[in-house]
Motif scaffolding. Structure first.
Motif, PDB file in Angstrom:
ATOM      1  N   GLU A  43       0.889  -1.259  -0.016  1.00  0.00           N
ATOM      2  CA  GLU A  43       0.162   0.019   0.037  1.00  0.00           C
ATOM      3  C   GLU A  43       0.843   1.074  -0.002  1.00  0.00           C
ATOM      4  O   GLU A  43       1.705   1.163   0.509  1.00  0.00           O
ATOM      5  N   ILE A  44       0.406   2.464  -0.736  1.00  0.00           N
ATOM      6  CA  ILE A  44       1.050   3.530  -0.577  1.00  0.00           C
ATOM      7  C   ILE A  44       0.065   4.661  -0.183  1.00  0.00           C
ATOM      8  O   ILE A  44      -1.139   4.550  -0.566  1.00  0.00           O
ATOM      9  N   GLN A  45       0.493   5.492   0.781  1.00  0.00           N
ATOM     10  CA  GLN A  45      -0.201   6.631   1.353  1.00  0.00           C
ATOM     11  C   GLN A  45      -0.087   7.784   0.403  1.00  0.00           C
ATOM     12  O   GLN A  45       0.871   8.015  -0.510  1.00  0.00           O
ATOM     13  N   LYS A  46      -1.141   8.591   0.436  1.00  0.00           N
ATOM     14  CA  LYS A  46      -1.110   9.721  -0.534  1.00  0.00           C
ATOM     15  C   LYS A  46       0.111  10.822  -0.070  1.00  0.00           C
ATOM     16  O   LYS A  46       0.156  10.962   1.112  1.00  0.00           O
ATOM     17  N   GLY A  47       0.617  11.436  -0.787  1.00  0.00           N
ATOM     18  CA  GLY A  47       1.829  12.244  -0.847  1.00  0.00           C
ATOM     19  C   GLY A  47       3.159  11.689  -0.573  1.00  0.00           C
ATOM     20  O   GLY A  47       4.332  12.385  -0.378  1.00  0.00           O
ATOM     21  N   GLU A  48       3.255  10.191  -0.800  1.00  0.00           N
ATOM     22  CA  GLU A  48       4.551   9.738  -0.633  1.00  0.00           C
ATOM     23  C   GLU A  48       5.419   9.544  -1.546  1.00  0.00           C
ATOM     24  O   GLU A  48       4.844   9.642  -2.826  1.00  0.00           O
ATOM     25  N   ILE A  49       6.698   9.548  -1.468  1.00  0.00           N
ATOM     26  CA  ILE A  49       7.595   9.067  -2.782  1.00  0.00           C
ATOM     27  C   ILE A  49       8.097   7.731  -2.284  1.00  0.00           C
ATOM     28  O   ILE A  49       8.716   7.360  -1.544  1.00  0.00           O
ATOM     29  N   PHE A  50       7.481   6.823  -3.059  1.00  0.00           N
ATOM     30  CA  PHE A  50       7.709   5.432  -2.911  1.00  0.00           C
ATOM     31  C   PHE A  50       8.386   4.793  -4.083  1.00  0.00           C
ATOM     32  O   PHE A  50       8.157   4.931  -5.340  1.00  0.00           O
ATOM     33  N   SER A  51       9.461   4.114  -3.621  1.00  0.00           N
ATOM     34  CA  SER A  51      10.493   3.770  -4.684  1.00  0.00           C
ATOM     35  C   SER A  51      10.428   2.223  -4.621  1.00  0.00           C
ATOM     36  O   SER A  51      10.213   1.371  -3.797  1.00  0.00           O
ATOM     37  N   LEU A  52      10.355   1.587  -5.905  1.00  0.00           N
ATOM     38  CA  LEU A  52      10.799   0.190  -6.335  1.00  0.00           C
ATOM     39  C   LEU A  52      12.075   0.149  -6.585  1.00  0.00           C
ATOM     40  O   LEU A  52      12.320   0.454  -7.800  1.00  0.00           O
ATOM     41  N   LEU A  53      12.895  -0.646  -5.983  1.00  0.00           N
ATOM     42  CA  LEU A  53      14.301  -0.839  -6.106  1.00  0.00           C
ATOM     43  C   LEU A  53      14.724  -2.293  -6.212  1.00  0.00           C
ATOM     44  O   LEU A  53      14.250  -3.176  -5.817  1.00  0.00           O
ATOM     45  N   GLY A  54      15.674  -2.460  -7.480  1.00  0.00           N
ATOM     46  CA  GLY A  54      16.010  -3.910  -7.823  1.00  0.00           C
ATOM     47  C   GLY A  54      16.728  -3.879  -8.972  1.00  0.00           C
ATOM     48  O   GLY A  54      17.010  -2.823  -9.760  1.00  0.00           O
ATOM     49  N   GLY A  55      17.552  -5.104  -9.064  1.00  0.00           N
ATOM     50  CA  GLY A  55      18.422  -5.064 -10.097  1.00  0.00           C
ATOM     51  C   GLY A  55      17.445  -5.420 -11.738  1.00  0.00           C
ATOM     52  O   GLY A  55      16.264  -5.436 -11.514  1.00  0.00           O
ATOM     53  N   ARG A 229       9.270 -10.806  -6.785  1.00  0.00           N
ATOM     54  CA  ARG A 229       8.868 -10.682  -5.340  1.00  0.00           C
ATOM     55  C   ARG A 229       9.335  -9.409  -4.751  1.00  0.00           C
ATOM     56  O   ARG A 229      10.389  -8.944  -4.600  1.00  0.00           O
ATOM     57  N   ILE A 230       8.714  -9.150  -3.646  1.00  0.00           N
ATOM     58  CA  ILE A 230       9.239  -7.971  -2.886  1.00  0.00           C
ATOM     59  C   ILE A 230       9.731  -8.668  -1.510  1.00  0.00           C
ATOM     60  O   ILE A 230       9.030  -9.352  -0.870  1.00  0.00           O
ATOM     61  N   MET A 231      11.038  -8.224  -1.333  1.00  0.00           N
ATOM     62  CA  MET A 231      11.758  -8.951  -0.108  1.00  0.00           C
ATOM     63  C   MET A 231      11.600  -8.028   1.006  1.00  0.00           C
ATOM     64  O   MET A 231      11.745  -8.527   2.081  1.00  0.00           O
ATOM     65  N   GLN A 232      11.396  -6.590   0.906  1.00  0.00           N
ATOM     66  CA  GLN A 232      11.336  -5.979   1.942  1.00  0.00           C
ATOM     67  C   GLN A 232      10.729  -4.586   1.642  1.00  0.00           C
ATOM     68  O   GLN A 232      11.227  -3.871   0.653  1.00  0.00           O
ATOM     69  N   ILE A 233       9.968  -3.962   2.598  1.00  0.00           N
ATOM     70  CA  ILE A 233       9.249  -2.646   2.310  1.00  0.00           C
ATOM     71  C   ILE A 233       9.672  -1.748   3.779  1.00  0.00           C
ATOM     72  O   ILE A 233       9.490  -2.468   4.855  1.00  0.00           O
ATOM     73  N   GLY A 234      10.097  -0.623   3.661  1.00  0.00           N
ATOM     74  CA  GLY A 234      10.245   0.114   4.900  1.00  0.00           C
ATOM     75  C   GLY A 234      11.085   1.456   4.493  1.00  0.00           C
ATOM     76  O   GLY A 234      11.289   1.847   3.351  1.00  0.00           O
ATOM     77  N   SER A 235      11.287   2.170   5.526  1.00  0.00           N
ATOM     78  CA  SER A 235      12.284   3.395   5.265  1.00  0.00           C
ATOM     79  C   SER A 235      13.612   3.079   4.859  1.00  0.00           C
ATOM     80  O   SER A 235      13.991   1.974   5.015  1.00  0.00           O
ATOM     81  N   SER A 236      14.290   4.083   4.312  1.00  0.00           N
ATOM     82  CA  SER A 236      15.538   3.856   3.957  1.00  0.00           C
ATOM     83  C   SER A 236      16.438   3.422   5.285  1.00  0.00           C
ATOM     84  O   SER A 236      17.221   2.459   5.192  1.00  0.00           O
ATOM     85  N   THR A 237      16.320   3.767   6.710  1.00  0.00           N
ATOM     86  CA  THR A 237      16.763   3.417   7.533  1.00  0.00           C
ATOM     87  C   THR A 237      16.592   2.119   7.958  1.00  0.00           C
ATOM     88  O   THR A 237      17.308   1.093   8.253  1.00  0.00           O
ATOM     89  N   LYS A 244      15.997  -7.659   6.441  1.00  0.00           N
ATOM     90  CA  LYS A 244      15.172  -8.954   6.958  1.00  0.00           C
ATOM     91  C   LYS A 244      15.891 -10.176   6.366  1.00  0.00           C
ATOM     92  O   LYS A 244      15.461 -11.236   7.042  1.00  0.00           O
ATOM     93  N   ASN A 245      16.712 -10.211   5.497  1.00  0.00           N
ATOM     94  CA  ASN A 245      17.175 -11.562   4.972  1.00  0.00           C
ATOM     95  C   ASN A 245      18.470 -11.126   4.078  1.00  0.00           C
ATOM     96  O   ASN A 245      19.014  -9.998   4.089  1.00  0.00           O
ATOM     97  N   ARG A 246      19.257 -12.181   3.815  1.00  0.00           N
ATOM     98  CA  ARG A 246      20.650 -12.186   3.129  1.00  0.00           C
ATOM     99  C   ARG A 246      20.578 -11.309   2.057  1.00  0.00           C
ATOM    100  O   ARG A 246      21.423 -10.455   1.822  1.00  0.00           O
ATOM    101  N   PHE A 247      19.710 -11.539   1.024  1.00  0.00           N
ATOM    102  CA  PHE A 247      19.469 -10.779  -0.185  1.00  0.00           C
ATOM    103  C   PHE A 247      19.415  -9.256   0.044  1.00  0.00           C
ATOM    104  O   PHE A 247      20.253  -8.572  -0.436  1.00  0.00           O
ATOM    105  N   VAL A 248      18.458  -8.740   1.051  1.00  0.00           N
ATOM    106  CA  VAL A 248      18.420  -7.507   1.202  1.00  0.00           C
ATOM    107  C   VAL A 248      19.618  -6.582   1.845  1.00  0.00           C
ATOM    108  O   VAL A 248      20.351  -5.903   1.515  1.00  0.00           O
ATOM    109  N   ALA A 249      20.325  -7.625   2.579  1.00  0.00           N
ATOM    110  CA  ALA A 249      21.451  -6.962   3.468  1.00  0.00           C
ATOM    111  C   ALA A 249      22.695  -6.892   2.319  1.00  0.00           C
ATOM    112  O   ALA A 249      23.341  -5.693   2.250  1.00  0.00           O
ATOM    113  N   GLY A 250      22.635  -7.852   1.379  1.00  0.00           N
ATOM    114  CA  GLY A 250      23.831  -7.757   0.499  1.00  0.00           C
ATOM    115  C   GLY A 250      23.465  -7.085  -0.713  1.00  0.00           C
ATOM    116  O   GLY A 250      24.217  -6.244  -1.294  1.00  0.00           O
TER     117      GLY A 250
END
Length: 380
Positions: A43-55, A229-237, A244-250
């Protein structure tokens, strides 16, 4: 040792006191036997800048095209501002898209490019002129209104494309690799321009990018994608500090990862055996750990302290500087431990003293250590 992530969220995510502005519900998109997007929900809230990040090939652009209406999902649904988009063609959606290539008309002036999408709007000629002028003022290109695209810089062409995309006042703006064509310094500058424009207009942005720093700088929240698939959603921090997992960490930034085993757990600290580090170390515990469990211990290079002297802790490892890279503001060390493992260490050059600004040099024997809170334990 204290440190911060390489980028911070552009703005705080809007408070979730209202229904989501965009809902992606169990969306799958297949092309024949190939699944490009696999059961994705967010879900995306109104007024967000939401990024889809991946290779490349992770499904982020396909998902953007589903939002735009250029592709119909194989299953699942998309809602925008409470309306189900099933069967709604792209031209009838409250959405506009800014393409990676900008797709400006070379024979048209900046002014005519910005106004092109307004030709079929129910507006008078005077209203269209006012809207174009408003958009040019917004992106600070009024003085370039009568120039052609080849007569302005790459950054200015990017702003023309943005002005054209915003001219029709979409509720949702989709940006496909919007800064990819710009050089590094201009890209960094334009990121802040984009954030300022989004804040002034209040339009919800969804950005597709492969650039980690860009996503972390721009986004109120970001989604890391892999294999549809989406591996994790959250703020930059959240994503950087608490993967949450090895893929996101790497995938996000640089990180050292080691095979490890839980020895014991005491409160919020786990004692962990890490053969590559030559023994046991303390790490911040996570829920669900049990003694004997195999885990992965990960530490960011900037969280590791490097010194020629042994630190006042037993949780340290010794090695030799095998190579280093000097970047001016900091240095990156490749340290080979006695176990044979290579550890990356990033150290800030906080003194202006040539080579003496570095804490160690080639072939130096050094000691490495880190705080328990800086060690990330991963079970996935």
């Amino acid at each position: 040792m204290t440190s911060t992530a390489p980028g911070q969220a552009a703005t705080a995510a809007p408070a979730r006191t209202s229904p989501p502005f965009v809902t992606v519900e169990q969306v799958t998109k297949r092309f024949g036997d190939f699944t490009a997007v696999d059961d994705v929900s967010f879900e995306i809230q109104k007024g967000e800048i939401f990024s889809l990040l991946g290779g490349s090939g992770c499904g982020k652009t396909t998902l953007l095209r589903v939002l735009a209406g250029f592709e119909e999902p194989t299953k699942g649904r998309v809602l925008i501002d409470g309306q189900d988009m099933a069967g709604v063609p792209a031209y009838d959606r409250p959405v506009n898209m800014m393409f990676q290539s900008y797709a400006l008309f070379p024979h048209m002036t900046v002014e005519k490019n910005v106004g092109y999408g307004l030709k079929h709007e129910s507006m008078t000629a005077a209203q269209r002129r006012d809207r174009v002028r408003e958009m040019l003022d917004l992106v600070q290109l009024t003085e370039f209104a009568h120039r052609k695209p080849h007569q302005i810089s790459g950054g200015q062409r990017q702003r023309v494309a943005l002005a054209r995309a915003l001219a029709r006042a979409p509720k949702l703006l989709l940006l496909d690799e919007p800064l990819a064509a710009l050089d590094k310094k201009l890209r960094e500058h334009t990121q802040f321009e984009l954030m300022a424009i989004q804040e002034r207009t209040g339009v919800t942005f969804v950005v597709v990018t492969h650039d980690q720093e860009e996503a972390m700088t721009l986004s109120s929240r970001l989604a890391v994608m892999d294999k549809g698939r989406i591996m994790q959603i959250g703020s930059s921090t959240d994503v950087y500090e608490f993967p949450k997992n090895r893929f996101v960490a790497g995938f996000i930034g640089s990180i050292n990862q080691f095979d490890a085993r839980i020895v014991s757990i005491g409160g919020d600290v786990a004692r962990v055996l890490v053969p590559d580090l030559g023994g046991e170390v303390d790490a911040a515990a996570i829920p669900g750990l049990v003694p004997g469990q195999e885990v992965n211990l990960a530490v960011r290079p900037e969280k590791i302290a490097i010194s020629r002297r042994r630190p006042d802790t037993d949780d340290s490892a010794q090695g030799r500087v095998e190579s280093l890279a000097y970047f001016g503001k900091d240095s990156l060390y490749r340290v080979r431990l006695h176990s044979g493992a290579i550890v990356l260490v990033n150290s800030v050059n906080d003194r202006r003293a040539g080579e003496h600004a570095r804490v160690a040099d080639w072939e130096d024997e050094v000691w490495l250590s880190f705080e328990p809170a800086s060690a990330i334990l991963l079970t996935e």
